[in-house]
Enzyme design. Sequence first.
Site, PDB file in Angstrom:
ATOM      1  N   ASN A   1      29.508  40.254  41.986  1.00 47.82           N
ATOM      2  CA  ASN A   1      30.461  40.259  43.199  1.00 47.82           C
ATOM      3  C   ASN A   1      30.137  41.764  43.679  1.00 47.82           C
ATOM      4  O   ASN A   1      30.252  42.396  42.821  1.00 47.82           O
ATOM      5  CB  ASN A   1      32.077  40.877  43.132  1.00 47.82           C
TER       6      ASN A   1
ATOM      7  N   HIS B   1      30.970  35.554  50.315  1.00 44.50           N
ATOM      8  CA  HIS B   1      31.104  36.190  50.068  1.00 44.50           C
ATOM      9  C   HIS B   1      31.235  35.539  48.541  1.00 44.50           C
ATOM     10  O   HIS B   1      31.766  34.941  47.948  1.00 44.50           O
ATOM     11  CB  HIS B   1      32.541  37.490  50.861  1.00 44.50           C
TER      12      HIS B   1
ATOM     13  N   CYS C   1      35.143  44.370  50.645  1.00 37.58           N
ATOM     14  CA  CYS C   1      34.327  43.079  50.740  1.00 37.58           C
ATOM     15  C   CYS C   1      33.654  42.363  52.050  1.00 37.58           C
ATOM     16  O   CYS C   1      32.807  41.773  52.210  1.00 37.58           O
ATOM     17  CB  CYS C   1      34.700  42.135  49.602  1.00 37.58           C
TER      18      CYS C   1
HETATM   19  N1  ACO Z   1      37.304  38.432  29.191  1.00 35.27           N
HETATM   20  C1  ACO Z   1      38.047  37.286  28.640  1.00 35.27           C
HETATM   21  N2  ACO Z   1      39.828  37.355  28.797  1.00 35.27           N
HETATM   22  C2  ACO Z   1      39.804  37.761  29.828  1.00 35.27           C
HETATM   23  C3  ACO Z   1      39.302  38.654  30.724  1.00 35.27           C
HETATM   24  C4  ACO Z   1      37.194  39.008  30.757  1.00 35.27           C
HETATM   25  N3  ACO Z   1      37.159  39.584  30.702  1.00 35.27           N
HETATM   26  N4  ACO Z   1      40.023  39.354  31.414  1.00 35.27           N
HETATM   27  C5  ACO Z   1      41.081  38.622  31.398  1.00 35.27           C
HETATM   28  N5  ACO Z   1      40.908  37.398  30.755  1.00 35.27           N
HETATM   29  C6  ACO Z   1      42.102  37.048  30.210  1.00 35.27           C
HETATM   30  C7  ACO Z   1      43.938  37.268  30.909  1.00 35.27           C
HETATM   31  O1  ACO Z   1      44.065  38.825  30.293  1.00 35.27           O
HETATM   32  C8  ACO Z   1      44.133  36.352  30.743  1.00 35.27           C
HETATM   33  O2  ACO Z   1      44.606  36.270  29.030  1.00 35.27           O
HETATM   34  P1  ACO Z   1      46.436  35.333  28.609  1.00 35.27           P
HETATM   35  O3  ACO Z   1      46.145  34.328  29.491  1.00 35.27           O
HETATM   36  O4  ACO Z   1      46.598  35.579  27.494  1.00 35.27           O
HETATM   37  O5  ACO Z   1      47.435  36.356  29.396  1.00 35.27           O
HETATM   38  C9  ACO Z   1      43.560  35.234  30.612  1.00 35.27           C
HETATM   39  O6  ACO Z   1      42.602  35.705  30.268  1.00 35.27           O
HETATM   40  C10 ACO Z   1      43.789  34.441  32.103  1.00 35.27           C
HETATM   41  O7  ACO Z   1      43.731  35.685  33.161  1.00 35.27           O
HETATM   42  P2  ACO Z   1      44.103  35.017  34.827  1.00 35.27           P
HETATM   43  O8  ACO Z   1      43.706  36.389  35.547  1.00 35.27           O
HETATM   44  O9  ACO Z   1      45.015  34.145  34.804  1.00 35.27           O
HETATM   45  O10 ACO Z   1      41.942  34.224  34.406  1.00 35.27           O
HETATM   46  P3  ACO Z   1      41.568  33.227  36.185  1.00 35.27           P
HETATM   47  O11 ACO Z   1      41.509  32.673  36.016  1.00 35.27           O
HETATM   48  O12 ACO Z   1      43.021  33.922  37.620  1.00 35.27           O
HETATM   49  O13 ACO Z   1      40.018  34.530  36.967  1.00 35.27           O
HETATM   50  C11 ACO Z   1      39.346  36.341  38.025  1.00 35.27           C
HETATM   51  C12 ACO Z   1      40.664  35.516  36.837  1.00 35.27           C
HETATM   52  C13 ACO Z   1      38.359  35.655  37.660  1.00 35.27           C
HETATM   53  C14 ACO Z   1      39.850  37.754  38.493  1.00 35.27           C
HETATM   54  C15 ACO Z   1      40.215  35.382  39.289  1.00 35.27           C
HETATM   55  O14 ACO Z   1      41.404  35.447  39.299  1.00 35.27           O
HETATM   56  C16 ACO Z   1      39.338  35.953  40.354  1.00 35.27           C
HETATM   57  O15 ACO Z   1      37.917  35.499  40.825  1.00 35.27           O
HETATM   58  N6  ACO Z   1      40.611  36.507  41.550  1.00 35.27           N
HETATM   59  C17 ACO Z   1      39.529  36.700  42.713  1.00 35.27           C
HETATM   60  C18 ACO Z   1      38.542  38.021  42.728  1.00 35.27           C
HETATM   61  C19 ACO Z   1      38.651  38.150  43.992  1.00 35.27           C
HETATM   62  O16 ACO Z   1      37.706  37.256  44.949  1.00 35.27           O
HETATM   63  N7  ACO Z   1      37.712  39.042  44.812  1.00 35.27           N
HETATM   64  C20 ACO Z   1      37.717  39.151  45.596  1.00 35.27           C
HETATM   65  C21 ACO Z   1      37.517  40.449  46.532  1.00 35.27           C
HETATM   66  S1  ACO Z   1      37.136  41.793  45.616  1.00 35.27           S
HETATM   67  C22 ACO Z   1      37.347  43.014  46.970  1.00 35.27           C
HETATM   68  O17 ACO Z   1      37.665  42.890  48.245  1.00 35.27           O
HETATM   69  C23 ACO Z   1      36.147  44.397  46.189  1.00 35.27           C
END
Ligand code: ACO
Length: 323
Positions: free
Chosen positions: A280, A250, A113
């Site tokens: 993304n 980003h 990214c």
């Molecule tokens: N739909 C519904 N529920 C979901 C989904 C989905 N698509 N995905 C996960 N859940 C659930 C999980 O299973 C979890 O359920 P549980 O509580 O029963 O276990 C719940 O939602 C919460 O999951 P978290 O992972 O804690 O959710 P979070 O608030 O952290 O959001 C996310 C997840 C959006 C991925 C976030 O952590 C994020 O944006 N992280 C950073 C990603 C990023 O910036 N990447 C940048 C670089 S990318 C690159 O370099 C290629």
Amino acid sequence: MIRSVVKGIGAAKPARVVKNADLEGIVETSDEWIVQRTGIRQRYIAGEGETTASLGEAAARAALDNAGLTPDDIDLIILATSTPDNTFPASAVDIQARLGMTHGFAFDMQAVCSGFVYAVTTADLYIRGGMAKRVLVIGAETFSRILDWNDRTTCVLFGDGAGALILEASEGRGLTSDRGVLTANLRSDGSHKEKLYVDGGPSSTQTVGHLRMEGREVFKHAVGMITDVIEASFSEAGITAEDIDWFVPHQANKRIIDASAKKLHLAEEKVVITVDQHGNTSAASVPLALATAVADGRIKQGDLVLLEAMGGGFTWGAVLLRW
Ligand code: ACO
């Protein structure tokens, strides 16, 4: 001193739009969850015949038109991508051929990214070192092809697309009032590999593999890394957040962007957000956001623009430039 000044910008997106609701039939998810956690409402997904090289070529042609230049005017093409059409040759060389260029040189850069920020920094060094007068910098990706479409924690987050920028050597006075790239700061730390990686590759599994991410772990590191590298840019340029006209980060997650802007005291109305429209798109996200804000008249010549990215590796970096 020589400065690398922006001459043109362009973007290209696949024809097919996929809304959050369309994903509800593929994995157990909802529009509400995706919007609330990420800010993403839709993304573009490449169809048959659309590849990283074809999208990159389309963005390059748009940037050349915008600059009033032809491929003959370009000395170097740098393509930032983690999803090349082939393991080799570099997709940059494919784009060079598609543009009808048999002069100059072209190569790919892989910093996930952060790829576009790395590529702009590299282009600036080639220009200031005198090896190239005009560089076509492209960020193009087809992450849809490396997603595990059974994994709801990753497949809803990414999209495909491309953006391109043309930088040209120009005389500057060595001041922050100069147009062009003013500062660049890059970082990486390979000890975070297992938090965000692709579980395949030519030398390990002889497969392409799928993206794997511990989203919460990435999130935890993102804001600190982003603000650290931006603060380094501010102190190097002798400026503060108030001097910035546009913050073009980003586009991974609106919550990360909002938290970074808040920590840096960057006003909300100066932040360019396109993650809602594109998802993304990895190395394509910053040039796609830039192209959007130039096309709608927000970014104008003379504006101070701050680019930032963080991604797999981890890699991260920031570029400060005057448009
Ligand atoms: N739909 C519904 N529920 C979901 C989904 C989905 N698509 N995905 C996960 N859940 C659930 C999980 O299973 C979890 O359920 P549980 O509580 O029963 O276990 C719940 O939602 C919460 O999951 P978290 O992972 O804690 O959710 P979070 O608030 O952290 O959001 C996310 C997840 C959006 C991925 C976030 O952590 C994020 O944006 N992280 C950073 C990603 C990023 O910036 N990447 C940048 C670089 S990318 C690159 O370099 C290629």
